[in-house]
Design a protein around this motif. Structure first.
Motif, PDB file in Angstrom:
ATOM      1  N   ASN A 142      -4.508  -7.900   1.022  1.00  0.00           N
ATOM      2  CA  ASN A 142      -5.448  -7.090   0.235  1.00  0.00           C
ATOM      3  C   ASN A 142      -6.394  -6.285   1.111  1.00  0.00           C
ATOM      4  N   GLY A 187       0.791  -5.893  -6.821  1.00  0.00           N
ATOM      5  CA  GLY A 187      -0.591  -5.608  -6.415  1.00  0.00           C
ATOM      6  C   GLY A 187      -1.622  -6.434  -7.168  1.00  0.00           C
ATOM      7  N   PRO A 188      -1.595  -6.397  -8.514  1.00  0.00           N
ATOM      8  CA  PRO A 188      -2.598  -7.154  -9.282  1.00  0.00           C
ATOM      9  C   PRO A 188      -2.506  -8.664  -9.043  1.00  0.00           C
ATOM     10  N   ILE A 189      -1.265  -9.167  -8.901  1.00  0.00           N
ATOM     11  CA  ILE A 189      -1.102 -10.610  -8.670  1.00  0.00           C
ATOM     12  C   ILE A 189      -1.736 -10.992  -7.341  1.00  0.00           C
ATOM     13  N   ARG A 218       3.657  -1.966  -5.389  1.00  0.00           N
ATOM     14  CA  ARG A 218       2.242  -2.076  -5.678  1.00  0.00           C
ATOM     15  C   ARG A 218       2.010  -2.389  -7.157  1.00  0.00           C
ATOM     16  N   ALA A 219       2.715  -1.640  -8.015  1.00  0.00           N
ATOM     17  CA  ALA A 219       2.563  -1.867  -9.451  1.00  0.00           C
ATOM     18  C   ALA A 219       3.046  -3.268  -9.807  1.00  0.00           C
ATOM     19  N   ALA A 226      -4.118  -9.472  -5.772  1.00  0.00           N
ATOM     20  CA  ALA A 226      -5.573  -9.432  -5.879  1.00  0.00           C
ATOM     21  C   ALA A 226      -6.081 -10.667  -6.632  1.00  0.00           C
ATOM     22  N   GLY A 227      -5.348 -11.065  -7.687  1.00  0.00           N
ATOM     23  CA  GLY A 227      -5.761 -12.215  -8.488  1.00  0.00           C
ATOM     24  C   GLY A 227      -5.669 -13.516  -7.717  1.00  0.00           C
ATOM     25  N   SER A 275      -8.668 -15.176  -6.059  1.00  0.00           N
ATOM     26  CA  SER A 275      -9.683 -15.945  -6.762  1.00  0.00           C
ATOM     27  C   SER A 275      -9.160 -17.318  -7.187  1.00  0.00           C
ATOM     28  N   SER A 279       0.814  -1.214   0.000  1.00  0.00           N
ATOM     29  CA  SER A 279       0.000   0.000   0.000  1.00  0.00           C
ATOM     30  C   SER A 279       0.848   1.265   0.000  1.00  0.00           C
ATOM     31  N   ASP A 286      -6.219   2.395   1.358  1.00  0.00           N
ATOM     32  CA  ASP A 286      -6.710   3.189   0.224  1.00  0.00           C
ATOM     33  C   ASP A 286      -7.952   3.993   0.592  1.00  0.00           C
TER      34      ASP A 286
END
Ligand SMILES: Nc1ncnc2c1ncn2[C@@H]1O[C@H](COP(=O)(O)OP(=O)(O)O)[C@@H](O)[C@H]1O
Ligand SMILES: [Mg+2]
Lengths: 264, 294
Positions: free
Chosen positions: B171, B128-130, B124-125, B132-133, B136, B118, B178
């Motif tokens: 997350n 971050g997406p990994i 984060r770049a 979050a992914g 799932s 954070s 955020d």
């Protein structure tokens, strides 16, 4: 607080000629080239112990100027001096921290100022007493009414023990009766603490009710359009005929400023 | 000119203010026990009784073979048998202690990870997406590689739990940070809370609700991941947990045992949430006046 420190501070206040000095300040947002010019060549002094209101239409740059004085943002040009250190700032929203009680909000300000733990509780109680919220130390923010929240916010700002208090439309969201009472309180506290206050509002009567000096800001870009010194003795009432008379005159100026924008 | 007789006396002002405060203050009322029972306890009890009723009805009507749908009484018998044999608490404890220890490990890893993601733009770049992914990705997927890497032992179980729970916790913290209102940050800044002081006094407490939501989800993921690991990777060395209990039921075609295992897994998951995470979350939200009274 130790008495000697208070005395030293009072001497400091006497030595400097201004609580804030804003010199040729401009501010634009967006890129360095071709950004939007919000403030244009503002110069303004606030004398020690003076109460100045900054008056202007919505969007004219009042908050922007206050943020610059508070040090939350940098001017694009010009300079700002606040010899008394970091000014205290009050917002339109109370900005109290909901995870702390009213008293602990004030104690946090004291702690960040460096007041030792032993004296904090007592000082917080004293400040709550000053805004007439003696019994509210342990209250949660959501248990307080709008007016009480702004008084706690004022107490927290005072806890910073700064020479200069910046206020950004702090009473705009309150009902008229509560606002009226808070005007009286603010005047009383200002006279007791000998603070310098720079108070932002778009409400002409409020400006006249409170200030020793009203500074009118024009819009797009924000420039100082006019200034009035007010010698109506305090405490005033917002209904006083002298307040109403001057308000009328200032409103005419303000309307003139706004009208200019309709002509292009 | 203002005449002195129109100016308010200080006492008048104090009185007026006290009146305004009294009129405008929110009255906080604690819910009486009776109301809690009627509104919070009664409805789920009704739901459970209803499910049991429908279940018994289906069994009585013999809609399917007994080995496919055991009677509630048969499941109860399995339970009492396990209790009398003294294995029930052992089995529960094996799984619960694994899950809680794994969760604590995930907490210790996920929290600093969330903080770094954070606060540090590059990190984060990058991840971050990994992160979050990963939320799932069903944690069952990790069981196979974990067994091959670590063997059939407790480390493999913890690895699966971590891979399931760490992303949730991290997350949650990122989301919490955020969502900190910029006004709080500015207010903190004017009070002198910048840098580490700002993180400690403003950002962390302000992000607490989001963090707690992440912990709650992290627990759910810990429990799920562990059950997946226990069901798939059973070995005599591993000690009997709820997952193995279920798998044993399948091997022995013991539907009552399978039902018992499923119900126990469900109850433990709910109980930990109800006993630890929900009260914690509610306490934090209530203190902040964020809990809607209904
Ligand atoms: N961070 C920002 N970025 C871009 N434009 C801004 C920013 N802050 C303020 N402005 C613009 O500056 C102008 C003055 O805003 P503000 O100081 O908030 O006005 P006021 O407080 O007088 O209502 C507005 O037109 C607003 O859109
Ligand atoms: Mg503004």
């Amino acid at each position: 607080m130790a008495t000697t420190a208070t005395l030293a501070k009072a001497e400091d206040r006497a030595a400097v000629t201004h609580a804030a000095r804003i010199e040729h300040v401009s501010k634009s947002f967006g890129g360095p080239a071709g950004g939007q010019l919000v403030l244009d060549d503002i110069s303004l002094d606030v004398a020690p112990g003076e109460f100045v209101t900054l008056l202007g239409a919505s969007g004219c740059g009042k908050s922007t100027l206050l943020n610059l004085v508070a040090g939350l943002d940098r001017p694009s040009a010009g300079s700002i001096e606040t010899p008394g250190g970091r000014p205290a700032l009050m917002f339109q929203e109370h900005a109290l921290f909901p995870w702390l009680t009213a008293g602990k909000n004030i104690e946090l300000a004291l702690r960040l100022r460096g007041v030792p733990k032993a004296g904090r509780r007592e000082e917080a109680e004293r400040l709550l007493e000053l805004v007439r919220l003696g019994g509210s130390y342990g209250k949660r923010v959501h248990e307080l009414s709008g007016g009480m929240r702004q008084r706690v916010a004022l107490a927290r700002a005072l806890a910073q023990d700064s020479d200069l208090l910046l206020m950004d439309e702090p009473f705009a969201a309150l009902d008229a009766i509560t606002r009226d009472v808070l005007h009286d309180e603010l005047t009383r506290i200002w006279r007791e603490t000998k603070l310098s206050v720079l108070f932002v509002t778009h409400n002409v009567r409020e400006a006249v009710r409170l200030a020793e000096r009203v500074v009118l800001l024009s819009s797009r870009p924000g420039r100082i359009a006019h200034e009035w010194t007010i010698d109506i003795p305090q405490p005033r009432r917002i209904e006083d005929s002298a307040v109403a008379e001057l308000s009328l005159e200032i409103t005419e100026h303000l309307r003139g400023e706004i009208r200019r924008h309709g002509q292009h | 000119m203002a005449s002195t007789d129109t100016t308010p006396k200080t006492d008048d002002l104090a009185g007026l203010e006290a009146g305004l405060d009294a009129l405008d203050t929110v009255q906080i009322r604690r819910t009486p026990v009776r109301e809690v029972l009627v509104k919070k306890v009664f409805p789920p009890v009704v739901a459970v009784v209803l499910v049991l009723g429908v279940w018994q009805l289906l069994v009585s009507l013999k809609v399917t073979d007994e080995y496919k749908l055991p009677a509630p009484s048969a499941v109860w018998d399995s339970l009492t048998t396990m209790w009398l044999e003294g294995t029930l608490l052992d089995v529960l404890w094996t799984s619960v202690s694994r899950a809680l220890f794994g969760f604590l490990l995930a907490l210790v890893i996920g929290t600093p990870l969330g903080l770094i993601v954070s606060r540090v733009k590059f990190v984060r770049a990058a991840i971050g997406p990994i992160l979050a992914g990963l939320q799932s990705l069903p944690s069952v997927a990790w069981v196979a590689p974990a067994v091959l890497w670590l063997g059939l032992n407790d480390s493999m179980m913890y690895a699966v739990i971590l891979l399931g729970a760490v992303p949730s916790i991290a997350n949650g913290l990122v989301a919490g940070v955020d969502q900190v209102p910029p006004l709080f940050l500015r207010a903190g800044q004017t009070l002198g809370a910048t840098g580490l002081k700002g993180a400690w006094h403003i950002v962390m407490p302000a992000a607490l609700p989001g963090y707690l939501a992440g912990l709650k989800q992290g627990w759910a993921f810990s429990w799920r991941s562990l059950m997946a690991a226990e069901i798939i990777a059973s070995s005599p060395d591993l000690g009997l947990g709820l997952g193995q209990l279920l798998e044993n039921g399948r091997n022995n075609i013991d539907m009552a045992g399978i039902f018992l295992a499923i119900i126990l897994i469900l109850i433990v998951g709910i109980a930990i949430d109800l006993l630890i995470f929900s009260p914690l979350e509610r306490a934090v939200l209530r203190r902040r006046g964020l809990l809607a009274k209904g």
